[in-house]
Design an enzyme around this catalytic site. Structure first.
Site, PDB file in Angstrom:
ATOM      1  N   ASP A 171       0.710  -3.759  13.648  1.00 46.76           N
ATOM      2  CA  ASP A 171       0.304  -4.337  12.384  1.00 46.76           C
ATOM      3  C   ASP A 171       1.034  -5.791  12.475  1.00 46.76           C
ATOM      4  O   ASP A 171       1.675  -6.336  11.372  1.00 46.76           O
ATOM      5  CB  ASP A 171       0.576  -3.780  11.010  1.00 46.76           C
ATOM      6  N   GLY A 189       0.723  -1.072   0.099  1.00 46.44           N
ATOM      7  CA  GLY A 189       0.218   0.177   0.110  1.00 46.44           C
ATOM      8  C   GLY A 189       0.742   1.272  -0.010  1.00 46.44           C
ATOM      9  O   GLY A 189       0.299   2.178  -0.469  1.00 46.44           O
ATOM     10  N   GLY A 193       4.243   1.307  -1.368  1.00 44.24           N
ATOM     11  CA  GLY A 193       5.262   1.235  -2.102  1.00 44.24           C
ATOM     12  C   GLY A 193       5.726   0.108  -2.668  1.00 44.24           C
ATOM     13  O   GLY A 193       5.229  -1.147  -2.392  1.00 44.24           O
TER      14      GLY A 193
END
Length: 989
Positions: free
Chosen positions: A808, A677, A679
């Protein structure tokens, strides 16, 4: 009676007998057909429940079937049979005399169809603890229903509360733990069910205030409304429910004081109103003489704890932590029954510790930390062999610890820190075989550290800082193979640091500062594979810094204020370590300006590095002149994001063997190995064969150019580094851990942000478990990946002054090197917890669906326990081989819900284990599953810290055992989430 009349009656009787004979076979055949349809719909290969369901047997002799005297089926009793499939309600409700369906705790799925309305004779409907999907249909035709149990069954959508008005015979209603649509207010229909004695509505999206009309349900014995969205005050009418023996209101937003008359609940045995915003004093609870379990933690109660609580003759569980209570504990508290635990931590309590809480030898937890208790630890606790957690830190306790406490066989945590204790640690500590955490910091303990401490084989953390200990570190300390942290700072230890310390292979943190250690730094410390922090400052160490330390991946090194001499190894000649060498007049370095330059002999080994640095500097000049050529070349390569000609700013965080031109030249389409998302990721192969991974993070300018936007506003927008880029650089530039991905440098220009990492050839854990590149992974490899990843997260949470929260954590962010060792990667969402440690608020939901902790969705508050939840999901992936979201789990269900639905029996739990895991290791997989369930508790406070997760994983290291550990649903926290194993698991974690 006349003859004529007799024959009339005889003829009529003969007619009815003939009719019964004609009808009965048809009835039996119909019932057999209906039950056969049920059998074919839910039959399970591993159960023999249907072996009697054959045409050779009578329907009424089928296992689980009950008939009335006329041969009509009245009951289907098939609970806990591992049945799976979709129930055929058209067939089931064709049994017109059916009064009871009991098929709870199975594996049933699908929905409940509208055919249920034809079961008009039903009195009992128990389908709880299954995996249904969809809505519950209207129940208005089931007017004879007395028991309705649908809890923990996967239902969603609106519940037909209106239909309950017709079910006036209901006595037992259990709907909890389903994802119903949130109600606009408390369902008023419930208040008309005045025959109810059992009402379980926990965790089913009920909102609003508890109505005063709850007083109508005077027969209630059990009322459970926990884990909902209730607010407002507890109504006074609840005091009229004099038959209540259990009241569960925890984890809501209730406010105000206990209402007048609450003490009328004299039958109450279990009461839990924890995790609300209740206030006031506890005086209304004084009449509740039958209380066995009282949980009021995480509220705002004030005042003294009533002295009458000391007379509660049945009390076993007492948890009032995180309130504002004052005064002493009743001295008779817990002295009557089989008292199990007390947790009154984080209050303002004073006075002595009650002496007899372990009078009957059943106490497992004594947690009174962060109060103002005074006096000594009573001698009676030396006989409390059942104790597992003894936590009295942050008080004003004094005196010596009673003999016998040090050697208790079941103690898991001993936390006496921040008091005024004195005296020695006695040699019987060697008997504490279960001890994992020993925290005696900030006291007045003295004497030597007994050599028997090396027999405490489960030790993970030893914290003895700021005491008066003296003597030597026992030479046998190397026997502590699980020891992760050793803090001895601020004592009077002397002599040499033993070489055997290098045998403690699990050490991550060593702090021996502020003592009188002498001699050389042991070479053996360089062999500690996971060491992150080494602090030997303010001692009397001499000699050179061992070259072996260069092998360590340290984030912190402090050797200051000793008597060391010789050159600083090149690997430590970095600005980050500069202050760690001060106060050693004999040390020298060509790179650290605060140290004297090394003589010719001392710096011979550094000359080559200086020469290389000059060459690199020259290349940097050439790169500036080659910028225009490079830009044209990159455009010809048709990149997704052409790199703009500009001056390059390269920041190195490690010693490099390449320069920016080596990297920039390789940013071309044929080297692209991944897209995300923020790069693209490229693989770079250097001339020496070394491989790098380069993350090209998109910026505002590069995205604008890619989209060919030409407005003047866009063309004049100045580039700024993205938040993802800043987060990764800020986090990873300071990280030195074997299980966290290495960041070598950053390269930036006007419209280009590059991060250069180590290249990990085996990709991500997600790829190896779920994608087309998945491989057959044995349990030993899965365990190794889990343990390594846990240590990486533990370092992020505990290895810095302020925790780094990843935000994450997922299997795709766990990368695998050539030896399949894991690295935590992708810190684009990382946050550093601010001072105070209470977490940070964010205005977006960061993370990935299936891994996000449930509390994040409604609080948006970030803390370490959010990462722990996500890691628990990863553990479930490793055990089950399933993705976090699978269609088979049902609508709006994830792997956590699916696993929790399987915890009814050993057989059903075993089924969740990936078939690729060998039978011999399935017992070990079950042990890891237990840890995963603890990590994914809905209440964050019940989740362990990552440090404790690492310890628990070490405890379940594969031993090739064939026994199976059955996961207990209640203690794991998949059902009703309440503290039932000793209060808050770690109130100061």
């Amino acid at each position: 009676m006349s003859v004529q009349c007799f024959w009339r009656w005889f003829t009529l009787l003969s007619f009815f007998l003939t009719l019964i004979m004609l009808v009965s076979p048809s009835k039996s055949d119909d019932q057999f057909q209906m039950l056969s349809k049920l059998k074919s719909a839910v039959q399970h290969s591993k159960t023999n429940v249907f072996t009697t369901w054959t045409q050779e047997n009578k329907v009424c002799s089928f296992t689980g079937i009950v008939c009335n005297k006329n041969g009509f089926v009245t009951e289907i009793n098939l609970p806990q049979q591992q049945l799976q499939g979709v129930l055929p309600f058209d067939a089931i409700c064709g049994l017109r005399s059916l009064e009871k369906i009991s098929m709870g705790s199975n594996l049933l799925h699908g929905g409940i169809t509208e055919d249920l309305k034809h079961c008009t004779s039903l009195q009992v409907l128990d389908l709880g603890n299954n995996s249904f999907a969809g809505k519950v249909p209207d129940l208005f035709t089931l007017q004879k229903l007395k028991i309705l149990s649908l809890n923990t069954s996967g239902f969603s959508g609106p519940f037909p509360w209106k239909s309950l008005e017709n079910l006036t015979n209901l006595a037992f209603l259990s709907l909890g733990d389903n994802s119903f649509d949130v109600t606009s207010s408390f369902p008023a229909e419930l208040l008309k069910l005045d025959k109810l004695y059992w009402l379980y509505l926990s965790n089913c999206s009920i909102k609003g205030q508890i109505p005063e009309g709850i007083s109508n349900l005077t027969l209630l014995e059990n009322l459970e409304l926990s884990d909902n969205q209730l607010f407002g005050e507890i109504p006074a009418g609840i005091g009229k429910l004099s038959k209540l023996w259990q009241l569960e209101l925890y984890n809501n937003s209730l406010t105000g004081k206990f209402p007048t008359g609450f003490g009328n609940l004299t039958s109450l045995v279990n009461f839990d109103a924890s995790h609300n915003r209740l206030e006031g004093e506890l005086v209304e609870l004084k009449p509740l003489k039958l209380l066995a379990s009282l949980h009021l933690f995480e509220n705002q109660f004030t005042g003294d704890i009533p002295e009458e609580f000391g007379e509660l003759k049945y009390l076993e569980e007492f948890s009032l932590y995180t309130n504002k209570l004052t005064g002493p504990l009743p001295q008779k508290l817990g002295s009557w029954a089989d008292f199990a635990y007390i947790d009154v931590s984080e209050n303002f309590l004073t006075g002595p510790i009650p002496p007899d809480m372990c009078k009957n030898g059943k106490m497992t937890g004594l947690l009174i930390l962060q109060n103002s208790f005074t006096g000594q630890v009573p001698e009676s606790y030396a006989n409390c062999k059942s104790l597992e957690r003894f936590r009295v830190s942050k008080n004003s306790l004094s005196g010596s610890i009673p003999a016998g406490i040090w050697g208790m066989p079941n103690l898991f945590i001993v936390d006496f820190s921040m008091n005024q204790f004195e005296g020695p640690v006695t040699p019987d500590i060697g008997n504490a075989k279960s001890l994992a955490l020993l925290n005696l910091a900030n006291n007045r303990f003295s004497g030597t550290l007994p050599s028997t401490i090396s027999q405490t084989s489960s030790l993970v953390s030893v914290q003895l800082s700021s005491n008066r200990f003296s003597g030597e570190i026992p030479s046998t300390i190397g026997e502590l193979k699980k020891l992760s942290s050793l803090y001895l700072t601020g004592n009077k230890f002397y002599a040499a640091i033993p070489d055997s310390l290098g045998l403690c292979a699990s050490l991550t943190d060593i702090n021996l500062s502020g003592n009188s250690f002498s001699g050389n730094i042991p070479e053996s410390l360089g062999s500690l594979p996971t060491l992150n922090s080494l602090n030997l400052s303010n001692n009397k160490l001499s000699g050179e810094i061992p070259v072996s330390l260069s092998r360590l991946k340290l984030s912190n090194l402090d050797l200051s204020n000793n008597q060391l001499s010789g050159p600083v190894p090149d690997s430590f000649s970095l600005e980050a370590f500069r202050e760690g060498f001060e106060g050693n007049p004999g040390l020298c370095s060509q790179n650290l300006k605060n140290l004297q330059p090394c003589s010719r002999n001392a710096r011979t080994s550094n000359q080559l590095r200086v020469f290389v640095s000059c060459i690199v500097a020259g290349l940097l000049v050439l790169v500036i002149f080659a910028g225009c050529f490079l830009f044209l070349k990159l455009r010809q390569n048709n990149l997704d994001h052409p790199l703009k000609q500009s001056s390059w700013n390269m920041k190195s965080f490690r010693i490099l063997s390449f320069n920016e031109s080596d990297v920039i030249d390789a940013i071309k389409s044929e080297n692209l190995i991944g897209k995300g998302g923020s790069g693209n990721v490229y693989k770079v192969v250097l001339d020496n064969g070394n491989e790098l991974a380069v993350k090209h993070i998109w910026t505002a300018n590069s995205i604008d150019r890619r989209s060919f936007r030409s407005s003047s506003a866009m063309l004049t927008k100045k580039n700024s580094r993205s938040p993802e880029y800043d987060a990764e650089v800020a986090t990873l530039s300071n990280v030195r851990h074997v299980n966290v991905v290495k960041l070598f440098c950053s390269i930036t220009s006007d419209d280009c942000n590059l991060l250069v990492y180590e290249y990990l050839p085996n990709g991500s854990l997600w790829d190896r478990l779920h994608s087309c590149h998945k491989v057959k992974m044995g349990w030993e490899l899965r365990y190794s990946i889990a343990a390594g990843a846990a240590k990486g997260l533990e370092y992020l949470h505990h290895g810095f002054d302020r925790p780094v929260i990843h935000r994450d954590v997922k299997s795709s962010n766990i990368l695998l090197d050539e030896e399949w060792k894991p690295r935590i990667a992708d810190f684009g969402l990382a946050k550093i917890v601010q001072a105070g440690g209470q977490g940070e608020w964010t205005n977006v939901i960061a993370g990935t669906h299936g891994y996000i902790a449930p509390e994040y969705a409604y609080t948006c508050k970030v803390n370490e326990k959010s990462d722990v939840y996500s890691f628990g999901v990863v553990l479930m992936e490793l055990v089950t081989g399933k993705r976090p979201i699978e269609p088979e789990f049902g609508e709006n269900k994830d792997i956590v819900c699916w696993v929790c639905s399987k915890l009814e029996s050993k057989e059903s739990v075993i089924e969740v284990v990936d078939s690729n895991i060998s039978e011999v290791f399935k017992g070990d997989a079950m042990k890891m599953l237990r840890i995963a369930i603890h990590c994914t508790s809905r209440i964050p406070a019940l989740r362990p810290s990552m440090r404790m997760v690492v310890h628990m994983l070490e405890e379940v290291e594969p031993l090739q055992l064939t026994d199976v550990v059955v996961v207990d649903k209640v203690s794991a926290g998949c059902s009703k989430e309440k503290v039932n194993t000793g209060g808050k698991s770690d109130p100061s974690s």
